[in-house]
Design a protein around this motif. Structure first.
Motif, PDB file in Angstrom:
ATOM      1  N   LYS A  10      -4.039   5.008   3.132  1.00 14.15           N
ATOM      2  CA  LYS A  10      -4.064   3.584   2.774  1.00 14.15           C
ATOM      3  C   LYS A  10      -2.788   2.862   3.186  1.00 14.15           C
ATOM      4  N   GLU A  11      -1.633   3.403   2.814  1.00 10.77           N
ATOM      5  CA  GLU A  11      -0.367   2.733   3.103  1.00 10.77           C
ATOM      6  C   GLU A  11      -0.059   2.757   4.593  1.00 10.77           C
TER       7      GLU A  11
ATOM      8  N   LYS B 177      -2.012   0.084   6.308  1.00  9.81           N
ATOM      9  CA  LYS B 177      -1.397  -1.232   6.066  1.00  9.81           C
ATOM     10  C   LYS B 177      -0.258  -1.485   7.041  1.00  9.81           C
ATOM     11  N   LYS B 178       0.517  -0.434   7.340  1.00 12.33           N
ATOM     12  CA  LYS B 178       1.617  -0.582   8.298  1.00 12.33           C
ATOM     13  C   LYS B 178       1.092  -0.882   9.694  1.00 12.33           C
TER      14      LYS B 178
ATOM     15  N   GLU C 158      -5.511  -4.285   3.887  1.00 18.21           N
ATOM     16  CA  GLU C 158      -6.136  -3.221   3.118  1.00 18.21           C
ATOM     17  C   GLU C 158      -7.616  -3.197   3.481  1.00 18.21           C
TER      18      GLU C 158
END
Length: 430
Positions: A27-28, A31-32, A37
């Motif tokens: 997930k993170e 996002k990067k 999301e």
């Protein structure tokens, strides 16, 4: 600009759950990459009462009808992972008409209905992406659309079906019969209960038509492909091939010759040193020959939840990064002309023959005589003594010859009264 991208997911089987796992675990990181999301907001399933060990998001809604999936249309991308033809076609058509981009892994649908769907996507100016339709996690679609877009593709030769490759690997390395290797593949989950699409070459044929479209910008109708499966390969031919320094593989191939294409899916003998001969088990590999880049090969897992889910996610991210601007085929205007097809009887290559014949004088000279009459030159011959009642096998390896001449020779040879079984023949690829 909103920071959440909502996915409507049709199908929550192996690949769908793989996609959900990756979205959760990475997930993170996603996002990067995207600044967004990605959330699976709706999932179309067959049975709402089935226990779910994985819930993609606290707000995910499970539905069991297409109407419920499209209710409110409060999502950005449809991801179709059901498989089959009719329902996926209806879902994708409806999404495209609503101006929604679509990601699919459905190679059979694209092979049969891709032309219509891509035309509709182009008319609606939305994305129809399908990286996961060929090669599982191998990024062959993006490679042909973008990385090799400046090349004229001279040839593609690939192992596109992991089930068939696993069976042939087990037959070669562990001396299993075809049925034993198939049963083992089913036990390990590499083969379906009905493996027909895999072992008959049809699955690889679906994938090959997609690659031809992207590489050459033309439609090669599925029914015009030369398709032959692996179900009739015998252990003695596997053994002879090994003794002679070759390996059996189910090959999908297209070659460009003076603006015409020759294409097919067929079992072939490859020299043991050939790069594709080293691709074992359920893995896939695709060898591409560009006129500028030369030969390159992509290799990896051709199926499975995470590899294929990774390819689906790659399409989703591409759509997001391009602000949903379509790059569906890699061409400014999608080309929909039919291919100029060069008949496979004109294919020229080396060949493997096995004859099961009576052990008596004159047989070898009769066989070689027919070969010579049809312009087929023998490079190597092997004769093995066996039970005389069942006959003896004679194996020929030939120099390069036209497939049309080979077929004529086989038809004549099979009429000899000393030939006990139909002649076995496979092309040799270098």
């Amino acid at each position: 600009m909103k920071n959440v991208v909502k996915i409507a997911l049709a199908g929550f089987g192996t690949v769908g759950t793989g996609l959900a796992k990756i979205l959760k675990e990475n997930k993170e990181w996603i996002k990067k990459r995207t600044g967004k999301e990605i959330v699976i907001s709706k999932i179309l399933v067959k049975n709402l009462n089935k226990p779910r060990t994985l819930i993609p998001h606290p707000n995910t809604i499970f539905v069991d009808t297409p109407e419920a999936l499209f209710q409110d249309n409060d999502w950005d991308i449809l991801v179709e992972l059901i498989g089959g033809i009719d329902l996926p076609y209806q879902l994708i058509t409806k999404a495209l008409k609503l101006g929604k981009s679509v990601v699919t892994a459905n190679k059979a649908l694209l092979s049969m209905k891709g032309k219509d769907l891509l035309k509709l996507a182009e008319t609606q100016n939305v994305g129809l992406y399908f990286e996961a339709s060929v090669g599982g996690g191998i990024p062959i679609i993006q490679t042909l659309k973008e990385s090799l877009s400046g090349n004229k593709i001279k040839a593609i030769t690939g192992i596109l079906n992991g089930t068939a490759n696993y069976i042939l690997t087990e037959m070669s390395q562990n001396e299993l019969t075809f049925s034993e290797a198939l049963n083992q593949a089913q036990e390990k989950g590499y083969a379906e209960a009905d493996p027909s699409l895999d072992i008959k070459g049809i699955d690889a044929a679906h994938k090959l038509t997609i690659l031809i479209f992207l590489a050459h910008g033309v439609v090669y109708p599925l029914e015009k492909l030369w398709v032959k499966g692996i179900e009739n390969i015998e252990t003695q031919d596997i053994s002879f091939a090994k003794e002679l320094g070759y390996v059996f593989k189910l090959i999908a191939q297209v070659k460009e010759k003076s603006g015409h294409l020759q294409a097919g899916v067929f079992p072939a003998l490859l020299p043991q040193k050939h790069i594709l001969a080293k691709v074992d088990g359920p893995f896939n590999a695709i060898l591409v020959q560009g006129n500028a880049v030369g030969p390159i090969m992509l290799y990896g897992q051709g199926a499975g939840d995470l590899p294929t889910g990774s390819a689906v996610l790659a399409d989703i991210i591409s759509l997001i990064k391009n602000n949903y601007a379509p790059n569906n085929t890699g061409f400014i205007e999608s080309p929909f002309k039919d291919a100029n097809i060069l008949d496979n009887v004109s294919v020229v290559c080396e060949h493997y023959f096995r004859f099961q014949v009576l052990d008596k004088p004159g047989v070898l000279s009769a066989l070689s005589g027919i070969m010579g009459e049809h312009n087929i030159s023998i490079a190597q011959a092997i004769q093995k003594a066996q039970n005389k009642k069942k006959g003896v096998p004679i194996v020929f390896l030939t120099h390069r010859a036209r497939l049309g001449d080979v077929e004529k020779a086989i038809n004549e040879i099979n009429r000899f009264d000393f030939v006990l079984q139909p002649t076995v023949h496979y092309p040799i690829i270098h």
